[in-house]
Enzyme design. Structure first.
Site, mmCIF file in Angstrom:
data_model
loop_
_atom_site.group_PDB
_atom_site.id
_atom_site.type_symbol
_atom_site.label_atom_id
_atom_site.label_comp_id
_atom_site.label_asym_id
_atom_site.label_seq_id
_atom_site.Cartn_x
_atom_site.Cartn_y
_atom_site.Cartn_z
ATOM 1 N N LYS A 142 14.082 6.053 0.582
ATOM 2 C CA LYS A 142 13.295 7.018 1.363
ATOM 3 C C LYS A 142 11.925 6.404 1.658
ATOM 4 O O LYS A 142 10.980 6.561 0.886
ATOM 5 C CB LYS A 142 13.123 8.314 0.571
ATOM 6 C CG LYS A 142 14.407 9.053 0.249
ATOM 7 C CD LYS A 142 14.108 10.291 -0.595
ATOM 8 C CE LYS A 142 15.385 10.934 -1.118
ATOM 9 N NZ LYS A 142 16.181 11.547 -0.051
ATOM 10 N N THR A 143 11.822 5.668 2.768
ATOM 11 C CA THR A 143 10.562 5.050 3.176
ATOM 12 C C THR A 143 10.337 5.296 4.662
ATOM 13 O O THR A 143 11.192 5.859 5.352
ATOM 14 C CB THR A 143 10.584 3.530 2.917
ATOM 15 O OG1 THR A 143 11.636 2.945 3.704
ATOM 16 C CG2 THR A 143 10.810 3.207 1.446
ATOM 17 N N ASN A 196 0.799 -1.228 0.000
ATOM 18 C CA ASN A 196 0.000 0.000 0.000
ATOM 19 C C ASN A 196 0.832 1.278 0.000
ATOM 20 O O ASN A 196 0.281 2.374 -0.167
ATOM 21 C CB ASN A 196 -0.942 0.016 1.209
ATOM 22 C CG ASN A 196 -0.195 0.056 2.530
ATOM 23 O OD1 ASN A 196 0.452 -0.923 2.882
ATOM 24 N ND2 ASN A 196 -0.285 1.161 3.258
ATOM 25 N N LYS A 197 2.151 1.188 0.173
ATOM 26 C CA LYS A 197 2.974 2.401 0.201
ATOM 27 C C LYS A 197 4.421 2.048 -0.106
ATOM 28 O O LYS A 197 4.805 0.876 -0.187
ATOM 29 C CB LYS A 197 2.901 3.075 1.577
ATOM 30 C CG LYS A 197 3.447 2.204 2.707
ATOM 31 C CD LYS A 197 3.332 2.902 4.056
ATOM 32 C CE LYS A 197 3.879 2.007 5.165
ATOM 33 N NZ LYS A 197 3.825 2.670 6.490
ATOM 34 N N GLY A 198 5.237 3.083 -0.276
ATOM 35 C CA GLY A 198 6.677 2.911 -0.425
ATOM 36 C C GLY A 198 7.075 1.994 -1.562
ATOM 37 O O GLY A 198 6.506 2.033 -2.662
ATOM 38 N N SER A 254 18.071 -6.885 2.430
ATOM 39 C CA SER A 254 18.814 -5.656 2.709
ATOM 40 C C SER A 254 20.295 -5.992 2.793
ATOM 41 O O SER A 254 20.666 -7.107 3.162
ATOM 42 C CB SER A 254 18.359 -5.054 4.035
ATOM 43 O OG SER A 254 19.216 -4.006 4.444
ATOM 44 N N TYR A 257 16.914 -6.209 12.995
ATOM 45 C CA TYR A 257 16.676 -6.107 11.553
ATOM 46 C C TYR A 257 17.742 -6.892 10.794
ATOM 47 O O TYR A 257 17.433 -7.645 9.864
ATOM 48 C CB TYR A 257 16.689 -4.636 11.135
ATOM 49 C CG TYR A 257 16.261 -4.404 9.699
ATOM 50 C CD1 TYR A 257 14.912 -4.383 9.361
ATOM 51 C CD2 TYR A 257 17.187 -4.203 8.690
ATOM 52 C CE1 TYR A 257 14.502 -4.173 8.049
ATOM 53 C CE2 TYR A 257 16.792 -3.989 7.380
ATOM 54 C CZ TYR A 257 15.445 -3.978 7.065
ATOM 55 O OH TYR A 257 15.056 -3.774 5.763
ATOM 56 N N ARG A 267 -2.182 -4.580 5.494
ATOM 57 C CA ARG A 267 -2.853 -4.906 6.757
ATOM 58 C C ARG A 267 -4.101 -4.072 6.977
ATOM 59 O O ARG A 267 -5.007 -4.492 7.692
ATOM 60 C CB ARG A 267 -1.905 -4.657 7.938
ATOM 61 C CG ARG A 267 -0.738 -5.609 8.046
ATOM 62 C CD ARG A 267 0.080 -5.272 9.282
ATOM 63 N NE ARG A 267 0.557 -3.889 9.243
ATOM 64 C CZ ARG A 267 0.959 -3.220 10.313
ATOM 65 N NH1 ARG A 267 0.895 -3.781 11.510
ATOM 66 N NH2 ARG A 267 1.398 -1.980 10.194
#
Length: 312
Positions: free
Chosen positions: A268-269, A21-23, A180, A236, A44
């Site tokens: 950029k998130t 839904n984003k990023g 990552s 992480y 979610r």
């Protein structure tokens, strides 16, 4: 919310994107749909997911559908699997993008996003300086570390396990795990840990569980640093390293599928409080490139900057 999408098996490839839904996730959905792929955007939150769907539809991308998914909820995962089986009968591409930073933020992502203060603070900073800025604006807690592993490793793994039958039903099933460079084994200062996570011929899923339990125990006891676990954003790094290892195990177990990991870049998130150097569009491009590699290509690999790279 379901859209008017063709359900004929040969209509197009079917892709699922978690955290869509984003990023990066939203951009991955846009780029896949732009390549003629039918995309199931998951999120979610129903309101945010529906808004993302409408954003893509407004761009003329009609072959996108939204489905609720909380990757830490077994019943939510099961409902998605049931929907995909009934609607499409198969899955061609699974992109596991949903993630959690494994830390608590001193300032909320919404507050930092696009704020003048943040832009002024970050101006002129290189990558290392921006990461230091991000570190100063976070703190590591046991609850956040546990949530990080439950999301970044176990949540992603449970989605994969539930959707494997549908991926195997595809003639060219692919799994792309958004990883990552923080998951690289160079961050582990305990050589035995590093070697065990790298030797995937001997490593088992059960042993991975034991290692993650040991990390949380050491973290809670304040012994993570002394035991040689990664420092700074430890949960992480450990979660992404575990997912990298699991991906390699899975690739060997499922030779008919392509299972790869990709570092999208420092983006950029919300997870980075928008401190990254690349845009979500650029990061998504690195992910989609791996998702759309020619059939029969590499599996069990790690990609960085669009190229195959080392897990170490």
């Amino acid at each position: 919310m379901e859209g008017a999408i063709s359900t004929s098996p040969g209509a197009s490839r079917i892709a699922v994107v978690t955290g869509g839904n984003k990023g990066i996730g939203l951009e991955v959905c846009r780029q896949l749909a732009g390549n003629g792929i039918t995309v199931v955007l998951t999120a979610r939150d129903e309101t945010r997911g529906a808004a993302a769907l409408e954003e893509l539809r407004a761009l003329g991308l009609s072959d996108v559908v939204f489905h609720l998914l909380d990757i830490t909820d077994a019943s939510s995962i099961a409902r998605l699997a049931g929907f995909l089986k009934a609607r499409f009968g198969r899955l061609d591409i699974l992109i596991n993008n949903a993630a959690f930073g494994g830390v608590e933020y001193a300032r909320g992502p919404a507050a930092a996003a696009g704020s003048v203060t943040s832009e002024e603070e970050l101006s002129g900073m290189d990558r290392d300086q921006r990461l230091e800025w991000l570190w100063r604006n976070t703190r590591e807690t046991y609850d956040a570390a546990k949530k990080g592993l439950l999301t970044n490793y176990y949540g992603t793994k449970h989605v994969i396990e539930a959707l494997l039958p549908l991926l195997r039903a595809s003639s060219d099933g692919r799994i792309v795990n958004v990883s990552s460079d923080f998951g690289l084994l160079r961050f582990f200062r305990n050589e035995e840990l590093k070697q065990e996570l790298h030797n995937v011929e001997k490593l088992t899923e059960g042993r991975l569980d034991e290692l993650l339990d040991a990390f949380l125990e050491d973290f809670e006891a304040g012994e993570a640093d002394a035991r040689g676990w990664p420092a700074a954003f430890a949960a992480y790094k450990v979660g992404k390293a575990a997912m990298n290892a699991y991906s390699r195990i899975l690739a060997a177990e499922q030779p008919t599928l392509r299972v790869n990991c990709v570092h999208p870049g420092y983006i950029k998130t919300d997870i980075t409080l928008r401190s990254g150097l690349l845009t979500p569009e650029e990061g998504a491009g690195n992910v989609v490139k791996v998702a759309l590699l020619p059939g029969g290509g590499v599996t069990g690999a790690f990609f960085e900057d669009g190229q195959e790279a080392s897990f170490v």
